[in-house]
Write an enzyme that holds these catalytic residues in place. Structure first.
Site, PDB file in Angstrom:
ATOM      1  N   HIS A  62       0.731  -1.511   0.210  1.00  0.00           N
ATOM      2  CA  HIS A  62       0.179   0.145  -0.004  1.00  0.00           C
ATOM      3  C   HIS A  62       1.135   0.905   0.233  1.00  0.00           C
ATOM      4  CE1 HIS A  62      -2.588  -2.587   2.136  1.00  0.00           C
ATOM      5  NE2 HIS A  62      -2.699  -3.018   1.021  1.00  0.00           N
ATOM      6  N   TYR A 132       0.374   1.057  13.288  1.00  0.00           N
ATOM      7  CA  TYR A 132       0.634   1.677  12.700  1.00  0.00           C
ATOM      8  C   TYR A 132       0.526   3.482  13.443  1.00  0.00           C
ATOM      9  CZ  TYR A 132      -0.095  -1.709   8.355  1.00  0.00           C
ATOM     10  OH  TYR A 132       0.066  -2.506   8.218  1.00  0.00           O
TER      11      TYR A 132
END
Length: 192
Positions: A62, A132
C-alpha cells in the site's frame, strides 16, 4: 535504542533496549530526540491504526500519493510479521528496491517509512497485531496498492510461519487485483 537505516533510503528500523527482571520487561519505544537525530525530522502523528491478522494474511503493498504522502511508524504488539518497505518514489535511483524487517512481540522493533514508500506486512502467526502511527489521516482517493507478489519487485516472502508451519497466503480482493510495478503511473522512464 539501536537504529539502522534500511536498504530503501527514507526507511529505518528501531530496536529498543529491553530492561527485564523478575517483574517483566520495560523498553522505551519512542524517544523524539533519537528519532529526529536519525530521521532528520519529527514524527508527525495524525492517525493511529491497528490490524489483527491470521497467519498467512498478506496486506499490501500500500502507498499514498506523494504529495502529500503518508509516513508510518509501525510495530507488532502481538504475534509476528514480516514488514516490507518498497521504494515507489518517481525518479528515485532506488525505485523498486525493497527491504524487510521481522516485527514481533519479542524484540519489539519498529519501522519508520517516509512518504512515497510502499508498505506491506505478512502475518507469521495467528492473531498477530500490527499498529501504525500515521502522518496523514486516511484519504481513500490518495491510497493505492501494488501487487505484493510482483516478480519485478521480487520480494522473498517466507514460506513458513513463526511456528514452522507452511503459510497459505490470504489477500484481500483489492490487493490480489493490484497492478504490477511496471503498470504504475508513478514508474519512472525506463522501468515500465
Amino acid at each position: 535504542m539501536r537504529i539502522r537505516e534500511l536498504a530503501v533510503p527514507g526507511a529505518w528500523e528501531f530496536t529498543p533496549t529491553m530492561h527485564g527482571d523478575e517483574r517483566g520487561v520495560f523498553a522505551e519505544m519512542f524517544k523524539a530526540s533519537e528519532f529526529e537525530k536519525a530521521v532528520g525530522r519529527p514524527l508527525d502523528l495524525l492517525q493511529i491504526n491497528t490490524s489483527t491478522s491470521a497467519a498467512g494474511v498478506l496486506r499490501g503493498i500500500h502507498y499514498t500519493e506523494d504529495p502529500p504522502g503518508q509516513a508510518k511508524y509501525v510495530t507488532c504488539t502481538s504475534g509476528a510479521f514480516v514488514d516490507v518497505v518498497v521504494d515507489l518514489r518517481p525518479g528515485s535511483p532506488t525505485f523498486g528496491t525493497w527491504d524487510s524487517v521481522v516485527l514481533d512481540d519479542v524484540d519489539r522493533r519498529w519501522v519508520f517509512l517516509s512518504e512515497g514508500l510502499g508498505h506491506a506486512v505478512l502475518s507469521l502467526a495467528d492473531a498477530s497485531t500490527v499498529t501504525y502511527l500515521c502522518s496523514l489521516e486516511y484519504t481513500p482517493e490518495l491510497d493505492h496498492e501494488v501487487d505484493a507478489l510482483d516478480p519485478d519487485i521480487g520480494i522473498a516472502w517466507p514460506a513458513t510461519g513463526r511456528d514452522g508451519q507452511r503459510l497459505t497466503l490470504l489477500r484481500s480482493p483489492k490487493d490480489a487485483a493490484a497492478p504490477r510495478l511496471r503498470d504504475l503511473a508513478v514508474a519512472p522512464r525506463g522501468r515500465r
